[in-house]
Design a protein around this motif. Structure first.
Motif, PDB file in Angstrom:
ATOM      1  N   ALA A 130       0.869  -0.925  -0.026  1.00 51.70           N
ATOM      2  CA  ALA A 130       0.094   0.128   0.088  1.00 51.70           C
ATOM      3  C   ALA A 130       0.959   1.203   0.111  1.00 51.70           C
ATOM      4  CB  ALA A 130      -0.915  -0.104   1.225  1.00 51.70           C
ATOM      5  N   ASP A 190      -0.927   8.749  -0.480  1.00 57.18           N
ATOM      6  CA  ASP A 190      -1.477   8.914  -1.914  1.00 57.18           C
ATOM      7  C   ASP A 190      -2.748   9.336  -2.142  1.00 57.18           C
ATOM      8  OD1 ASP A 190      -2.637   8.546  -4.375  1.00 57.18           O
ATOM      9  OD2 ASP A 190      -0.940   6.955  -4.921  1.00 57.18           O
ATOM     10  N   SER A 241      -5.144   9.605  -3.920  1.00 53.74           N
ATOM     11  CA  SER A 241      -6.143   8.764  -4.817  1.00 53.74           C
ATOM     12  C   SER A 241      -6.470   7.525  -3.958  1.00 53.74           C
ATOM     13  CB  SER A 241      -5.741   8.819  -6.292  1.00 53.74           C
ATOM     14  OG  SER A 241      -4.611   7.688  -6.036  1.00 53.74           O
ATOM     15  N   TYR A 242      -5.775   7.328  -2.754  1.00 50.88           N
ATOM     16  CA  TYR A 242      -5.952   5.728  -2.362  1.00 50.88           C
ATOM     17  C   TYR A 242      -6.087   6.126  -0.901  1.00 50.88           C
ATOM     18  CZ  TYR A 242      -4.720   1.298  -0.002  1.00 50.88           C
ATOM     19  OH  TYR A 242      -4.506   0.390   0.762  1.00 50.88           O
ATOM     20  N   ASP A 294     -12.536   0.787  -3.215  1.00 51.60           N
ATOM     21  CA  ASP A 294     -12.995   1.471  -4.463  1.00 51.60           C
ATOM     22  C   ASP A 294     -13.320   0.146  -5.431  1.00 51.60           C
ATOM     23  OD1 ASP A 294     -11.952   3.670  -3.632  1.00 51.60           O
ATOM     24  OD2 ASP A 294     -10.364   3.892  -4.882  1.00 51.60           O
ATOM     25  N   VAL A 342     -10.079  -2.137  -5.853  1.00 53.17           N
ATOM     26  CA  VAL A 342      -8.823  -1.650  -5.004  1.00 53.17           C
ATOM     27  C   VAL A 342      -9.440  -1.597  -3.630  1.00 53.17           C
ATOM     28  CG1 VAL A 342      -7.280   0.016  -4.589  1.00 53.17           C
ATOM     29  CG2 VAL A 342      -8.052  -0.006  -6.882  1.00 53.17           C
ATOM     30  N   PRO A 383      -8.089  -2.081   0.225  1.00 54.73           N
ATOM     31  CA  PRO A 383      -7.056  -1.933   1.190  1.00 54.73           C
ATOM     32  C   PRO A 383      -6.851  -3.226   2.307  1.00 54.73           C
ATOM     33  CG  PRO A 383      -8.372   0.048   1.346  1.00 54.73           C
ATOM     34  CD  PRO A 383      -9.163  -1.082   0.662  1.00 54.73           C
ATOM     35  N   SER A 436      -5.552   4.213 -11.079  1.00 55.65           N
ATOM     36  CA  SER A 436      -5.746   4.298  -9.488  1.00 55.65           C
ATOM     37  C   SER A 436      -4.366   5.006  -9.015  1.00 55.65           C
ATOM     38  CB  SER A 436      -6.039   3.032  -8.940  1.00 55.65           C
ATOM     39  OG  SER A 436      -6.938   2.489  -9.294  1.00 55.65           O
ATOM     40  N   LEU A 486      -1.495   3.328  -8.684  1.00 54.16           N
ATOM     41  CA  LEU A 486      -0.594   2.428  -8.018  1.00 54.16           C
ATOM     42  C   LEU A 486       0.311   1.686  -8.823  1.00 54.16           C
ATOM     43  CD1 LEU A 486      -3.942   0.992  -6.188  1.00 54.16           C
ATOM     44  CD2 LEU A 486      -2.213   2.674  -5.274  1.00 54.16           C
TER      45      LEU A 486
END
Length: 392
Positions: A175, A179, A181-182, A188, A203, A205, A234, A236
């Motif tokens: 992870a 970020d 976006s995260y 997500d 996505v 976690p 994303s 990532l």
């Protein structure tokens, strides 16, 4: 002589083995081990409570679900009055197998080959992982909990070779530390035909790691490339990849879960993955529990008809939810236009509340009939294009 041999040590098989062992039956559980199923890892509070999952197995607590449409419309749905727990199947499945062993189930490592019957004598034949040799376990019956393309189902249960499924693929990544976006507390869900033409991407976690993946039932789709594209979308793509996994996920429950003699199915082998969402852990564990209930009844009475209890008990409680989710998948997953309308529908506060009440409690909520009526009318309007997908 074992009362029951359980084939498969995932959430379904381990639950069945534990329940049977705790009820005083002599149980064996055969698992391949070393295999980690691709799975987002979401578990609702009802699972945590009913199956006594300790906090140590919950690697993240999710308070928001973000729906993302083909045009990148984002709808954040807060999870009120609770959270969705996340588990890592690498450790969660091991925990369940070890708990079944502590309850009294004997564990064997290997793969199922066949179930032999010679008069009153029955033997489960498996290939031992360490020696490579065929070995036999004498037993009275077996539970097939060996996944979506179950060898037990194919060999023993009518229709067991015709289960429709999608292929799920994901990558476990480290992870990101920071970020925009995260979020480590947000799941997500990406409804975009460019990622999956007939299902969705995700996505999810997992604390220090995250699951990024997608599913599809269509041939010719490059799952690895689609997941790579999802990681780029994303933000990532630069995160370290820890492992990659793929596996089939069934699309609907089988019409029959037993062979009418001495075999009953559970979990993915019986097809108990929720349509639309693809959620499987809770339903797998419930499937294992009802299979154990049916097996106990069969062992007590000797009536093969009692094996039908597994499917009857499961469908009695969950048939309506599966029916609604199946209709939703058929209605909204067929095109990007429909996916856009689905995400638009998720703006509605009643949709959000009723969806998560149903998810958290695993039953349709009937307490607010006017909300249901409103959702039904808006759903109809979207499907008939009476309203624009850009309208909330």
């Amino acid at each position: 002589m074992y009362d029951v041999v359980v084939i498969g040590g995932g959430p379904s098989g381990a639950t069945a083995a534990e329940d049977l062992a705790r009820s005083g039956h002599k149980v064996a559980m055969i698992d391949r081990e070393g295999r980690i199923k691709p799975c987002g890892g979401a578990v609702p509070p009802r699972l945590i409570e009913e199956f006594h999952i300790p906090d140590s197995q919950i690697v993240a607590r999710i308070n928001t679900a973000r729906m993302i449409s083909p045009t990148q419309r984002q709808v954040d749905i807060p999870i009120e009055n609770g959270y969705v727990g996340m588990v890592d199947r690498e450790h969660f499945d091991v925990f369940l197998r070890e708990r079944a062993a502590k309850a009294g189930a004997d564990r064997f490592t290997g793969t199922y080959l066949r179930f032999e019957r010679d008069g009153e004598t029955k033997n489960l034949i498996y290939r031992d992982k360490e020696s490579g040799e065929e070995r036999a376990l004498a037993c009275k019956m077996i539970i097939g909990a060996d996944g979506a393309r179950s060898k037990v189902a194919k060999a023993e249960v009518p229709g067991g070779d015709k289960i429709p499924y999608v292929i799920a693929y994901h990558e476990i990544i480290e992870a990101p530390e920071t970020d925009a976006s995260y979020s480590p507390m947000r799941c997500d869900v990406i409804y975009d035909g460019a990622i999956s033409p007939d299902f969705y991407g995700w996505v999810f976690p997992h604390g220090k790691s995250a699951s990024v993946g997608m599913g599809t039932g269509l041939e010719g789709v490059d799952l690895k490339q689609a997941t790579a594209d999802l990681r780029v979308a994303s933000g990532l793509q630069d995160c370290k990849t820890i492992r990659r996994e793929g596996a089939p996920i069934p699309l609907r429950p089988m019409d029959r879960w037993d062979n009418g003699t001495d075999v009953v199915l559970a979990g993915d082998a019986a097809g108990v993955v929720a349509p639309s969402s693809g959620e499987g852990i809770y339903y797998a564990m419930v499937g294992g529990r009802v299979a154990a209930t049916a097996a106990s009844a069969y062992l007590k009475t000797g009536r093969a008809k009692d094996l039908q209890l597994a499917r009857k008990l499961f469908m009695r409680e969950h048939k309506s939810v599966f029916k609604v989710l199946g209709a939703m998948q058929n209605a909204y997953y067929r095109s990007d236009e429909r996916r856009e309308r689905f995400v638009s529908l998720c703006h509605d506060i009643d949709v959000q509340r009723l969806t998560f009440e149903a998810y958290m409690n695993k039953r349709l909520v009937k307490a607010r009939p006017m909300a249901h009526l409103k959702i039904g009318l808006k759903n109809l309007a979207h499907l008939t294009r009476m309203i624009s997908s850009t309208r909330v």
